[in-house]
Scaffold this motif. Structure first.
Motif, PDB file in Angstrom:
ATOM      1  N   GLY A  67       5.609  -4.012  -1.445  1.00 48.40           N
ATOM      2  CA  GLY A  67       4.917  -2.887  -2.072  1.00 48.40           C
ATOM      3  C   GLY A  67       4.768  -1.708  -1.128  1.00 48.40           C
ATOM      4  O   GLY A  67       5.415  -1.657  -0.080  1.00 48.40           O
ATOM      5  N   PHE A  68       3.875  -0.773  -1.523  1.00 49.88           N
ATOM      6  CA  PHE A  68       3.631   0.376  -0.642  1.00 49.88           C
ATOM      7  C   PHE A  68       2.185   0.442  -0.166  1.00 49.88           C
ATOM      8  O   PHE A  68       1.787   1.381   0.499  1.00 49.88           O
ATOM      9  CB  PHE A  68       4.070   1.686  -1.323  1.00 49.88           C
ATOM     10  CG  PHE A  68       3.181   2.164  -2.452  1.00 49.88           C
ATOM     11  CD1 PHE A  68       2.351   1.300  -3.134  1.00 49.88           C
ATOM     12  CD2 PHE A  68       3.186   3.503  -2.829  1.00 49.88           C
ATOM     13  CE1 PHE A  68       1.536   1.740  -4.166  1.00 49.88           C
ATOM     14  CE2 PHE A  68       2.378   3.962  -3.858  1.00 49.88           C
ATOM     15  CZ  PHE A  68       1.553   3.069  -4.526  1.00 49.88           C
ATOM     16  N   ILE A  69       1.410  -0.603  -0.485  1.00 52.50           N
ATOM     17  CA  ILE A  69      -0.005  -0.581  -0.125  1.00 52.50           C
ATOM     18  C   ILE A  69      -0.191  -0.803   1.375  1.00 52.50           C
ATOM     19  O   ILE A  69       0.639  -1.442   2.029  1.00 52.50           O
ATOM     20  CB  ILE A  69      -0.806  -1.640  -0.911  1.00 52.50           C
ATOM     21  CG1 ILE A  69      -0.257  -3.047  -0.653  1.00 52.50           C
ATOM     22  CG2 ILE A  69      -0.801  -1.308  -2.402  1.00 52.50           C
ATOM     23  CD1 ILE A  69      -1.118  -4.156  -1.264  1.00 52.50           C
ATOM     24  N   THR A  70      -1.304  -0.274   1.885  1.00 53.63           N
ATOM     25  CA  THR A  70      -1.654  -0.511   3.281  1.00 53.63           C
ATOM     26  C   THR A  70      -3.168  -0.478   3.433  1.00 53.63           C
ATOM     27  O   THR A  70      -3.866   0.150   2.637  1.00 53.63           O
ATOM     28  CB  THR A  70      -0.966   0.497   4.220  1.00 53.63           C
ATOM     29  OG1 THR A  70      -1.155   0.069   5.577  1.00 53.63           O
ATOM     30  CG2 THR A  70      -1.496   1.909   4.049  1.00 53.63           C
ATOM     31  N   GLY A  71      -3.653  -1.196   4.453  1.00 56.00           N
ATOM     32  CA  GLY A  71      -5.092  -1.250   4.681  1.00 56.00           C
ATOM     33  C   GLY A  71      -5.834  -2.042   3.622  1.00 56.00           C
ATOM     34  O   GLY A  71      -7.049  -1.898   3.471  1.00 56.00           O
ATOM     35  N   GLN A  72      -5.117  -2.915   2.904  1.00 59.97           N
ATOM     36  CA  GLN A  72      -5.716  -3.649   1.782  1.00 59.97           C
ATOM     37  C   GLN A  72      -5.955  -5.115   2.148  1.00 59.97           C
ATOM     38  O   GLN A  72      -5.194  -5.714   2.902  1.00 59.97           O
ATOM     39  CB  GLN A  72      -4.775  -3.626   0.576  1.00 59.97           C
ATOM     40  CG  GLN A  72      -4.415  -2.248   0.080  1.00 59.97           C
ATOM     41  CD  GLN A  72      -5.583  -1.576  -0.627  1.00 59.97           C
ATOM     42  OE1 GLN A  72      -6.190  -2.165  -1.508  1.00 59.97           O
ATOM     43  NE2 GLN A  72      -5.896  -0.363  -0.217  1.00 59.97           N
ATOM     44  N   VAL A  73      -7.024  -5.648   1.566  1.00 61.57           N
ATOM     45  CA  VAL A  73      -7.239  -7.100   1.582  1.00 61.57           C
ATOM     46  C   VAL A  73      -6.866  -7.593   0.192  1.00 61.57           C
ATOM     47  O   VAL A  73      -7.470  -7.185  -0.796  1.00 61.57           O
ATOM     48  CB  VAL A  73      -8.703  -7.447   1.894  1.00 61.57           C
ATOM     49  CG1 VAL A  73      -8.909  -8.964   1.846  1.00 61.57           C
ATOM     50  CG2 VAL A  73      -9.110  -6.881   3.253  1.00 61.57           C
ATOM     51  N   ILE A  74      -5.833  -8.430   0.120  1.00 59.37           N
ATOM     52  CA  ILE A  74      -5.362  -8.939  -1.175  1.00 59.37           C
ATOM     53  C   ILE A  74      -6.018 -10.305  -1.395  1.00 59.37           C
ATOM     54  O   ILE A  74      -5.650 -11.296  -0.750  1.00 59.37           O
ATOM     55  CB  ILE A  74      -3.831  -9.059  -1.205  1.00 59.37           C
ATOM     56  CG1 ILE A  74      -3.192  -7.708  -0.843  1.00 59.37           C
ATOM     57  CG2 ILE A  74      -3.357  -9.528  -2.575  1.00 59.37           C
ATOM     58  CD1 ILE A  74      -1.674  -7.759  -0.746  1.00 59.37           C
ATOM     59  N   PHE A  75      -7.009 -10.323  -2.262  1.00 61.72           N
ATOM     60  CA  PHE A  75      -7.713 -11.580  -2.554  1.00 61.72           C
ATOM     61  C   PHE A  75      -6.899 -12.392  -3.565  1.00 61.72           C
ATOM     62  O   PHE A  75      -6.360 -11.841  -4.527  1.00 61.72           O
ATOM     63  CB  PHE A  75      -9.103 -11.294  -3.110  1.00 61.72           C
ATOM     64  CG  PHE A  75     -10.039 -10.710  -2.100  1.00 61.72           C
ATOM     65  CD1 PHE A  75     -10.706 -11.530  -1.189  1.00 61.72           C
ATOM     66  CD2 PHE A  75     -10.253  -9.338  -2.025  1.00 61.72           C
ATOM     67  CE1 PHE A  75     -11.554 -10.981  -0.230  1.00 61.72           C
ATOM     68  CE2 PHE A  75     -11.100  -8.790  -1.079  1.00 61.72           C
ATOM     69  CZ  PHE A  75     -11.754  -9.611  -0.185  1.00 61.72           C
ATOM     70  N   VAL A  76      -6.829 -13.709  -3.322  1.00 63.69           N
ATOM     71  CA  VAL A  76      -6.199 -14.610  -4.288  1.00 63.69           C
ATOM     72  C   VAL A  76      -7.208 -15.722  -4.552  1.00 63.69           C
ATOM     73  O   VAL A  76      -7.391 -16.603  -3.723  1.00 63.69           O
ATOM     74  CB  VAL A  76      -4.884 -15.203  -3.762  1.00 63.69           C
ATOM     75  CG1 VAL A  76      -4.173 -15.981  -4.875  1.00 63.69           C
ATOM     76  CG2 VAL A  76      -3.968 -14.128  -3.181  1.00 63.69           C
ATOM     77  N   ASP A  77      -7.882 -15.606  -5.682  1.00 68.93           N
ATOM     78  CA  ASP A  77      -8.943 -16.565  -6.005  1.00 68.93           C
ATOM     79  C   ASP A  77      -8.816 -16.944  -7.470  1.00 68.93           C
ATOM     80  O   ASP A  77      -8.206 -16.208  -8.259  1.00 68.93           O
ATOM     81  CB  ASP A  77     -10.320 -15.929  -5.719  1.00 68.93           C
ATOM     82  CG  ASP A  77     -11.422 -16.972  -5.582  1.00 68.93           C
ATOM     83  OD1 ASP A  77     -11.118 -18.188  -5.681  1.00 68.93           O
ATOM     84  OD2 ASP A  77     -12.579 -16.580  -5.363  1.00 68.93           O
ATOM     85  N   ALA A  78      -9.376 -18.080  -7.827  1.00 67.61           N
ATOM     86  CA  ALA A  78      -9.265 -18.546  -9.207  1.00 67.61           C
ATOM     87  C   ALA A  78     -10.365 -17.909 -10.058  1.00 67.61           C
ATOM     88  O   ALA A  78     -11.414 -17.566  -9.545  1.00 67.61           O
ATOM     89  CB  ALA A  78      -9.380 -20.059  -9.264  1.00 67.61           C
TER      90      ALA A  78
END
Ligand code: NAP
Length: 202
Positions: free
Chosen positions: A191-202
């Motif tokens: 992708g092109f995102i930066t400075g992000q926290v990508i949460f993966v939760d149910a």
């Protein structure tokens, strides 16, 4: 197709990350066995520098390493804290601090944190604290990255492939598939995102 260094490739999160990197050339790196393209110890600056110099050209670094020690806070020793800090926090910071000298223009770093800084559990204080540090690090250092380099953190809950190990200490948690975590790494790398926290939760 990008050339990606995947550190901790044979671990549970490393294998999950790999599912999201199928369109790329993946160079594997790890610690204890010879089952890797390159050996590296993320707690050692010289080892990281040698990895980057030996690989040469690369467009992204995906890290799936962050050793954590688990104990109740009142029983946790300084040595246990330092083992966790030197791996999960400083190891990952050094992956970026040294790696930014070598990575190609517009490259990316994807680091690993973990949901326990959002959903605390007994005995997981060091994991939670260092995961929080990594989330903060990527949000803030993104403003300082040179040459269009991006950086994100993947913050997953426990994955199904690790539920047998950790499920008992995680009542009320719902595991997610490693493939879903792989998608988060894919989003960070492609992708092109930066400075992000990508949460993966149910
Ligand atoms: N598993 C989960 O469900 C989950 C969920 C959220 C967050 N996390 C976080 O993800 C990280 C990895 O967890 P995991 O479950 O994938 O652990 P794992 O299965 O034990 O894998 C750890 C990997 O790290 C490598 N490694 C260990 N020390 C190293 C060092 N000093 N330098 C280079 N490589 C080193 C190991 O290499 P060798 O193969 O050579 O031993 C292995 O490939 C941890 O920080 C954890 O908190 C995990």
């Amino acid at each position: 197709m990008k050339t990606i260094i995947l550190i901790g490739a044979n671990g549970k999160i490393g294998q999950a990350a790999r599912t999201g990197l199928r369109n790329h050339k993946v160079i594997t790196a790890g610690h204890s066995t010879d089952n890797y393209d390159y050996k590296v110890d993320i707690t050692c600056e010289a080892s990281l520098r040698k990895l980057y110099q030996d690989v040469g050209h690369f467009d992204a670094v995906v890290n799936a390493v962050g050793t954590c020690e688990y104990a109740n806070f009142t029983e946790m020793t300084e040595a246990q804290w330092m083992n966790t800090i030197l791996s999960k926090m400083m190891g990952q910071i050094n992956i970026v601090r040294i790696g930014q000298e070598y990575i190609s223009d517009h490259g990316s770093f994807s680091l690993i944190s973990g949901i326990l800084n959002i959903k605390p559990l007994p005995t997981a204080i060091a994991d939670a604290t260092t995961s929080g540090a990594i989330d903060t690090f990527v949000k803030c250092v993104a403003f300082e990255m040179p040459r269009g380099i991006r950086i994100n953190a993947i913050n997953p809950t426990v994955i199904e492939e690790a539920w047998g190990l950790y499920g008992e200490m995680m009542p009320g948690f719902q595991p997610v598939s490693g493939a879903l975590v792989g998608k988060a790494f894919e989003r960070s790398v492609d992708g092109f995102i930066t400075g992000q926290v990508i949460f993966v939760d149910a």
